[in-house]
Design an enzyme around this catalytic site. Structure first.
Site, short mmCIF file in Angstrom:
data_model
loop_
_atom_site.label_atom_id
_atom_site.label_comp_id
_atom_site.label_asym_id
_atom_site.label_seq_id
_atom_site.Cartn_x
_atom_site.Cartn_y
_atom_site.Cartn_z
CE LYS A 133 -3.55 2.43 0.34
NZ LYS A 133 -4.27 3.01 0.00
CE LYS B 206 -1.00 7.06 7.06
NZ LYS B 206 -1.86 6.16 6.07
P1 NDP Z 1 -10.22 10.89 7.65
O1 NDP Z 1 -8.91 11.17 8.85
O2 NDP Z 1 -10.61 10.33 7.19
O3 NDP Z 1 -10.95 9.34 9.16
C1 NDP Z 1 -9.67 9.31 10.33
C2 NDP Z 1 -10.97 8.19 11.26
O4 NDP Z 1 -9.17 7.94 12.46
C3 NDP Z 1 -12.25 8.62 12.14
O5 NDP Z 1 -13.09 7.94 11.82
C4 NDP Z 1 -11.47 9.52 12.71
O6 NDP Z 1 -12.18 9.59 14.29
C5 NDP Z 1 -10.12 8.41 14.01
N1 NDP Z 1 -9.15 8.73 14.24
C6 NDP Z 1 -8.26 9.79 13.86
N2 NDP Z 1 -7.18 10.01 15.08
C7 NDP Z 1 -7.62 9.42 15.76
C8 NDP Z 1 -7.09 8.49 17.67
N3 NDP Z 1 -6.14 9.87 17.82
N4 NDP Z 1 -7.91 8.00 17.99
C9 NDP Z 1 -9.19 7.00 17.65
N5 NDP Z 1 -9.45 8.01 16.57
C10 NDP Z 1 -8.87 8.12 15.71
O7 NDP Z 1 -9.35 8.77 7.50
P2 NDP Z 1 -9.70 7.95 6.16
O8 NDP Z 1 -10.47 7.07 6.35
O9 NDP Z 1 -9.79 8.80 4.56
O10 NDP Z 1 -8.64 6.74 5.98
C11 NDP Z 1 -8.16 6.40 6.92
C12 NDP Z 1 -6.66 5.25 7.16
O11 NDP Z 1 -7.20 4.58 5.30
C13 NDP Z 1 -6.07 5.32 7.07
O12 NDP Z 1 -4.70 4.57 6.47
C14 NDP Z 1 -5.66 5.97 5.26
O13 NDP Z 1 -4.28 6.55 5.17
C15 NDP Z 1 -6.38 4.93 4.49
N6 NDP Z 1 -7.01 4.91 3.24
C16 NDP Z 1 -8.12 5.40 3.05
C17 NDP Z 1 -8.11 6.03 1.74
C18 NDP Z 1 -9.14 7.07 1.41
O14 NDP Z 1 -9.51 7.73 0.77
N7 NDP Z 1 -9.72 8.02 2.18
C19 NDP Z 1 -8.27 5.28 0.66
C20 NDP Z 1 -7.46 4.06 1.20
C21 NDP Z 1 -6.84 4.23 2.45
P3 NDP Z 1 -12.83 11.85 14.76
O15 NDP Z 1 -13.93 10.93 13.83
O16 NDP Z 1 -13.10 11.31 15.85
O17 NDP Z 1 -11.71 11.95 14.39
#
Ligand code: NDP
Length: 299
Positions: A171, A240
């Site tokens: 990835k 990241k």
């Molecule tokens: P977002 O930033 O949209 O969401 C992050 C999630 O993690 C939210 O649920 C957030 O909670 C939670 N979070 C953040 N910090 C903490 C913490 N310290 N403790 C607990 N929960 C936490 O990220 P994505 O959903 O876009 O991405 C998630 C993963 O998937 C990442 O690793 C990303 O690289 C990967 N990814 C994303 C894609 C995309 O198109 N978006 C595609 C493929 C992979 P809260 O709601 O409270 O902020």
């Protein structure tokens, strides 16, 4: 099959919707609890108050968090998952994580009889909504077979990358290529704008030629030429990912200066554009440095 899903972000939320139907019984947890409560009332799931509460009776726990650091924190923090995961459960980490941390999490869980696979996804929020994500997983086949049905609920192309951490590595390199394509395509188009070539004409030719990529075929036409810049995947997360790829290359003694320089440029873009910017907005940094916008010459 009892499932816990922790992390209802841009990609986690649409992934979790596919686990709300039979044969699954879904519990959701999110740091901002309002999102978990809203999800639970819209799609039918149990909202959990803590990570420990979310996973205590789960056969499979999914995590989809920004990075491996947050996964570790959710395991070890107050009311964390570690003490609560049942012997025989499997943690499937869909975070785009880092291989070394995934290996250490897997080793720790193994001492408690809990399985682990790293299973990052690609395809973006559109494929997450339609349940057609690509899933690249690392770990052993027997553990995967216990979670296959649940992964198939949101994944279409599901590929065994190798041992634990191999999914994360694949990835990170995929996303490093995306980062390189964004930077190089933007630089090329800025050159062409300054040379008097309309970017629409430039892309018409590039996309019929060997310089094309998903960036030139989709991202630039749909998001840059239109100035729409929708926020689907945070630039901070791509920073990241390319950082993980650059670190991995260095750890393995691989000379990878293009990845290293692109990682530096994304770090710079993150500093300038902030934590909430979309990944494609990195183009704006290159436009600003050169005093031009990549927009069609006429409407
Ligand atoms: P977002 O930033 O949209 O969401 C992050 C999630 O993690 C939210 O649920 C957030 O909670 C939670 N979070 C953040 N910090 C903490 C913490 N310290 N403790 C607990 N929960 C936490 O990220 P994505 O959903 O876009 O991405 C998630 C993963 O998937 C990442 O690793 C990303 O690289 C990967 N990814 C994303 C894609 C995309 O198109 N978006 C595609 C493929 C992979 P809260 O709601 O409270 O902020």
């Amino acid at each position: 099959m009892r499932i816990a899903f922790l992390g209802l972000g841009a990609i986690g939320e649409p992934m979790a919707t596919h686990l709300t139907r039979d044969p699954f019984r879904l519990t959701v947890w999110n740091r901002t609890s309002a999102k978990a409560n809203d999800f639970a009332s819209r799609f039918g799931a149990r909202p959990a108050s803590t990570p420990a509460d979310a996973v205590h009776d789960a056969d499979i726990a999914f995590t989809c968090l920004p990075s491996s650091a947050e996964v570790e924190a959710l395991l070890h923090g107050k009311d964390g998952m570690l003490e609560s995961l049942r012997d025989g459960a499997v943690l499937v980490d869909c975070t785009s994580g880092d291989p070394a941390t995934s290996r250490s999490i897997a080793a720790e869980l193994a001492t408690r009889g809990v399985g682990f696979i790293d299973a990052p996804v690609s395809g973006g929020t559109i494929a997450a909504k339609s349940g057609t994500l690509t899933v690249m997983w690392g770990g052993d086949i027997a553990t995967f077979e216990r979670v296959r049905t649940a992964i198939e609920a949101f994944g279409k192309k599901i590929v065994h990358a190798g041992p634990i951490g191999a999914g994360d590595a694949l990835k990170a390199v995929n996303n490093a290529l995306l980062a390189v394509h964004i930077l190089s395509t933007a630089e090329g188009l800025v050159v062409l704008v300054k040379a008097g070539v309309d970017p629409r004409i430039a892309l018409d030719v590039i996309n019929a030629s060997s310089g094309r990529s998903n960036t030139s075929e989709n991202l630039i036409p749909q998001r840059v030429l239109t100035r729409a810049f929708p926020r689907t995947f945070r630039l901070a997360l791509l920073d990241k990912d390319i950082g993980i790829a650059a670190t991995l290359a260095a750890e393995l003694g691989v000379s990878a200066p293009v990845i290293a320089l692109s990682a530096e440029r994304f770090r710079e873009a993150r500093g300038k554009l902030g934590e909430e910017a979309d990944h494609v907005e990195a183009v704006k940094m290159i436009e600003e440095e050169n005093g031009v916008e990549i927009t069609p010459f006429s409407p």
